[in-house]
Design a protein around this motif. Sequence first.
Motif, PDB file in Angstrom:
ATOM      1  N   UNK A 143       0.836  -1.191   0.000  1.00 35.95           N
ATOM      2  CA  UNK A 143       0.000   0.000   0.000  1.00 35.95           C
ATOM      3  C   UNK A 143       0.870   1.239   0.000  1.00 35.95           C
ATOM      4  N   UNK A 144       0.434   2.232  -0.788  1.00 33.31           N
ATOM      5  CA  UNK A 144       1.156   3.499  -0.862  1.00 33.31           C
ATOM      6  C   UNK A 144       0.409   4.528  -0.015  1.00 33.31           C
ATOM      7  N   UNK A 145       1.180   5.357   0.691  1.00 31.43           N
ATOM      8  CA  UNK A 145       0.569   6.374   1.556  1.00 31.43           C
ATOM      9  C   UNK A 145       0.893   7.755   0.997  1.00 31.43           C
ATOM     10  N   UNK A 146      -0.149   8.539   0.742  1.00 32.58           N
ATOM     11  CA  UNK A 146       0.028   9.931   0.311  1.00 32.58           C
ATOM     12  C   UNK A 146      -0.585  10.824   1.379  1.00 32.58           C
ATOM     13  N   UNK A 147       0.254  11.636   2.017  1.00 35.04           N
ATOM     14  CA  UNK A 147      -0.248  12.470   3.125  1.00 35.04           C
ATOM     15  C   UNK A 147      -0.623  13.886   2.685  1.00 35.04           C
ATOM     16  N   UNK A 148      -0.677  14.138   1.369  1.00 34.34           N
ATOM     17  CA  UNK A 148      -1.072  15.483   0.932  1.00 34.34           C
ATOM     18  C   UNK A 148      -2.428  15.890   1.499  1.00 34.34           C
ATOM     19  N   UNK A 149      -3.323  14.917   1.641  1.00 33.19           N
ATOM     20  CA  UNK A 149      -4.670  15.235   2.128  1.00 33.19           C
ATOM     21  C   UNK A 149      -4.741  15.224   3.659  1.00 33.19           C
ATOM     22  N   UNK A 150      -3.728  14.662   4.301  1.00 31.20           N
ATOM     23  CA  UNK A 150      -3.765  14.584   5.765  1.00 31.20           C
ATOM     24  C   UNK A 150      -3.744  15.987   6.355  1.00 31.20           C
ATOM     25  N   UNK A 151      -4.742  16.315   7.142  1.00 30.48           N
ATOM     26  CA  UNK A 151      -4.793  17.629   7.760  1.00 30.48           C
ATOM     27  C   UNK A 151      -5.573  18.667   6.972  1.00 30.48           C
ATOM     28  N   UNK A 152      -6.151  18.273   5.837  1.00 30.58           N
ATOM     29  CA  UNK A 152      -6.996  19.221   5.101  1.00 30.58           C
ATOM     30  C   UNK A 152      -8.267  19.477   5.924  1.00 30.58           C
ATOM     31  N   UNK A 153      -8.697  20.740   6.029  1.00 28.82           N
ATOM     32  CA  UNK A 153      -9.876  21.041   6.849  1.00 28.82           C
ATOM     33  C   UNK A 153     -11.116  20.298   6.352  1.00 28.82           C
ATOM     34  N   UNK A 154     -11.827  19.744   7.292  1.00 27.61           N
ATOM     35  CA  UNK A 154     -13.005  18.958   6.959  1.00 27.61           C
ATOM     36  C   UNK A 154     -14.141  19.426   7.857  1.00 27.61           C
ATOM     37  N   UNK A 155     -15.300  19.579   7.249  1.00 27.42           N
ATOM     38  CA  UNK A 155     -16.474  19.949   8.029  1.00 27.42           C
ATOM     39  C   UNK A 155     -17.363  18.726   8.115  1.00 27.42           C
ATOM     40  N   UNK A 156     -17.810  18.383   9.320  1.00 25.43           N
ATOM     41  CA  UNK A 156     -18.770  17.291   9.433  1.00 25.43           C
ATOM     42  C   UNK A 156     -20.134  17.867   9.806  1.00 25.43           C
ATOM     43  N   UNK A 157     -21.118  17.463   9.035  1.00 26.89           N
ATOM     44  CA  UNK A 157     -22.495  17.913   9.264  1.00 26.89           C
ATOM     45  C   UNK A 157     -23.327  16.664   9.537  1.00 26.89           C
TER      46      UNK A 157
END
Length: 488
Positions: A143-157
């Motif tokens: 498995x390859x891990x890409x952390x570019x998205x890690x920590x991107x702001x996310x809103x949960x509704x």
Amino acid sequence: MQYEPVIGLEIHAELLTRSKMFCGCPVVDFTQAPPNSAVCPVCAGMPGTLPVVNRQAVELALRVALALQCQIAPVSLFARKNYFYPDLPKGYQISQYEYPLAQHGKLPIQTADGERLIRIRRVHLEEDTGKLTHVIGEKESYSLVDLNRAGVPLLEIVTEPDIHTLEELRAFAEGMRHLLRVLGVNSGDMEKGVIRFEANVSLRTVGSAELGTRVEIKNLNSFRALIRATAYQIEQQMAALQRGETIEQETLGWDDTSEMTFSQRSKEEAHDYRYFPEPDLPPLVVEHAWLERVAASLPELPFARLKRFQTQYGLSAEDAALLIAEYLIADYFEETVQAAPGVAPRMIASWITGELFAWLNQSGERLEEIKVSPAGLGELLRLVAQDEINLNTAKTVLSEMLRTGRTAGQIVAERGLKQISDADQIARWVARVLAENPQELKSYLSGKETLINWFFGQVMRLAGGRADPQQLRQELEKQLQSMKSNSS
Ligand code: ADP
Ligand code: ZN
Ligand code: MG
């Protein structure tokens, strides 16, 4: 026994900030940027680093919370949600738990049965995880891990379990996506996974106030998957209850290819996230003045605009919905109405949803790129409303305007397209066509009345398409009528 579906949704939406939720890394498009090119010690989860809250992310979250008419907490808390997974380098996700940013909101939806309010339970801020790519090879799998998205702001509704039909589910999900786009907080690009749904689904006997046991379907990344997976679960549960079985609480995944849900974990295996307040972040304080500034910056909300387009402009619900689906189009419509007093807004709407949409489709241009301004379209439609040119001519002129950027006035003057409503001239054309086509005239007089449309076309052709169509038809009917009386 009659059962009714009960559905509650959790929506995860990435927020359109330039940097991540707790560090200065840029938010990059994961389909474009090389893997792990936007990662720093904070979002890579290095020990000893400290998070800092992204103010813009809070502001975008406030826009959503206000638009959903939530109560906004003057002070909310971040919390650690602990679990281990390779896409989560810290071993916990920073989220909000007991003290979320906002609660108790609502979103109106419109279905064939009318308007309904779906209650919003809570809106909170968190961070996204990284992205895993599983490679299954002949010799080895990894498995390859890409952390570019890690920590991107996310809103949960999170909604209350207020949704009861698939139609309501679709209306809500589409309405939410539309709202997020209109607020400028999310791109709405569902193919890129910027909005993800989780559906909680249960059944209960109609009329009962108690909720049945629910299952939760994770990671639904398209409207289609959301609707199909929910429909599938409703059927499964319906069948199970009818067989006298009970529903087990579990977490499910959805397989897009087989179109079936599969079990991920049962209630016994449910995670214990060991939530606790995030010790590295102070409480999140939203000052009243900030909230007021954000409230003042909100655009007109989609549901309100949809209604106003119907009442103020007399548009049908369908036309109003087509126009407000893209706010730039809705703005274009309103500017054209302004620019063309005396032209019915319904007519403007139908030119935009007809001719203009066809052009956008066919040319691939975006509205911002087209060569015809609202004032330009307004000028053209004023010429139609004042009977200067007829509808067919107007269509030709518009397509030339769109291609060349020249104005309606210029094109009409240069090409001599002005509508002809000179009664004598029209009468002469009609007489000439009738005289030149004795065969057809005979058929008409002996009862083949539909030929009137053929005659109409012939006269219009003789007139170079410029004759006033109403006048032409009247004159044609008059002359044919008098021939009929003469021949009988
Ligand atoms: P969690 O998933 O963390 O346990 P909740 O219990 O608050 O969170 O519920 C999450 C979602 O599930 C909410 O949208 C809620 O409306 C919905 N939900 C809760 N109970 C039911 C039920 N019996 N049937 C359908 N949806 C439900
Ligand atoms: Zn970072
Ligand atoms: Mg849940």
